[in-house]
Scaffold this active site. Structure first.
Site, PDB file in Angstrom:
ATOM      1  CD  GLU A  18      -3.264  -2.404  -5.306  1.00 29.06           C
ATOM      2  OE1 GLU A  18      -3.076  -1.215  -4.967  1.00 29.06           O
ATOM      3  OE2 GLU A  18      -3.273  -3.337  -4.484  1.00 29.06           O
ATOM      4  CG  ASN A 148      -0.734  -5.211  -0.598  1.00 28.98           C
ATOM      5  OD1 ASN A 148      -0.859  -4.291  -1.417  1.00 28.98           O
ATOM      6  ND2 ASN A 148      -1.053  -6.460  -0.889  1.00 28.98           N
ATOM      7  CG  ASP A 199      -4.778  -5.225  -1.226  1.00 33.05           C
ATOM      8  OD1 ASP A 199      -3.964  -4.395  -1.700  1.00 33.05           O
ATOM      9  OD2 ASP A 199      -5.146  -6.221  -1.862  1.00 33.05           O
TER      10      ASP A 199
END
Length: 290
Positions: A18, A148, A199
């Site tokens: 991430e 997100n 996401d």
């Protein structure tokens, strides 16, 4: 669906890759394995990848004009010395709540940080989205489950964000000088009932929003009016976040997650990929540090 070709940039698998961000000052790309408590650092595009162990989960990094790094972790925002890796707490954030951690975060063009938090067990409505600048923190949106897609239009007047389980990507007007919302969030994209989940996202120099679609192995491009422009398939189902990279921000990378995947059936899960198409990207704004 289009497949523009994707290659492996880094073959080190992350349980939860991430927070990728490219620093044009150093020419390096940084990203995280959140649950693995690691920060990865790599000269872009070629060069060895350094893996730095962290004392806590962390999910985002930002850069100042002075070369200082700010790292967003479980208990707050930390200064990081890029030469030694030393961490010093700069701004506490949910430091008294051991059940939460940071997740998606990005710097607004004004230099302010938007930061999302969530429950470590992904419990419902346990997190929030915050605005932070020079040590000040304000709660913008409480009751968030999995924050997100925090990203901004090039002029800083529009912010996008999502609470992934809700399936809605929101658009809200902002003060370009401060990064504070000036209106109410409105639906930009309704993804409920469709393949995968919203996401991480990033917005390019033309206002196109690029979103990594979790559980679908894809990066989607959406125009400023919400029109679908293209989809690039990624050979790892759990694609998590894109980022622009390179000396002219014309390349795009995407992180992925190996957590819960069968590595025998999906050997590239958790790796970091380079999308083989030119993009009109832009560098992340420098963060304002007191």
């Amino acid at each position: 669906m289009q497949d523009d070709g994707v290659s492996i940039l880094c073959d080190i698998p992350c349980e939860l890759g991430e927070g990728p961000s490219y620093d044009p000052q150093s020419g390096k790309l940084f990203w995280f394995d959140i649950v693995g408590r690691k920060l990865l650092e790599r000269p872009f595009p070629d060069g060895p990848t350094a893996v730095h162990d962290l004392p806590f989960m962390a999910s985002a990094i930002a850069f100042s004009d002075a070369g200082t790094q700010l790292l967003v972790g479980e208990t707050g925002i930390y200064r990081r010395n890029p030469r030694t890796g030393a961490l010093t707490l700069h701004t506490p954030l949910e430091a008294d709540n051991p059940k939460t951690r940071s997740n998606d975060a990005r710097v607004h063009p004004s230099g302010a940080f938007w930061i999302g938090t969530m429950a470590k067990d992904e419990g419902e409505a346990a997190g929030a989205i915050y605005w932070s600048r020079e040590g000040e923190v304000r709660t913008l949106y409480p009751g968030i489950s999995i924050p997100n897609s925090i990203c901004f239009s090039p002029d800083g007047r529009i912010t996008y964000f999502a609470d992934t389980p809700r399936g809605i990507l929101y658009r809200v007007e902002c003060d370009a000088a401060t990064g504070m919302p000036t209106g109410e969030p409105r639906t930009f994209l309704d993804w409920r009932g469709r393949e995968g989940f919203i996401d991480g996202s990033v917005v390019d120099a033309e206002g196109v929003l690029w979103n990594a679609r979790w559980a679908a192995g894809a990066v989607d491009a959406w125009g400023p009016s919400g029109e679908h422009l293209r989809t690039i398939r990624v050979p790892a189902r759990q694609s998590t976040c894109p980022a622009f990279a390179g000396p002219d921000a014309s390349r795009m990378i995407v992180t992925t997650a190996a957590r819960g995947r069968d590595k025998a059936k999906e050997p590239d899960a958790g790796k970091t990929f380079l999308l083989n198409l030119p993009v009109k990207g832009r560098f992340e704004p420098r963060v304002t540090i007191s």
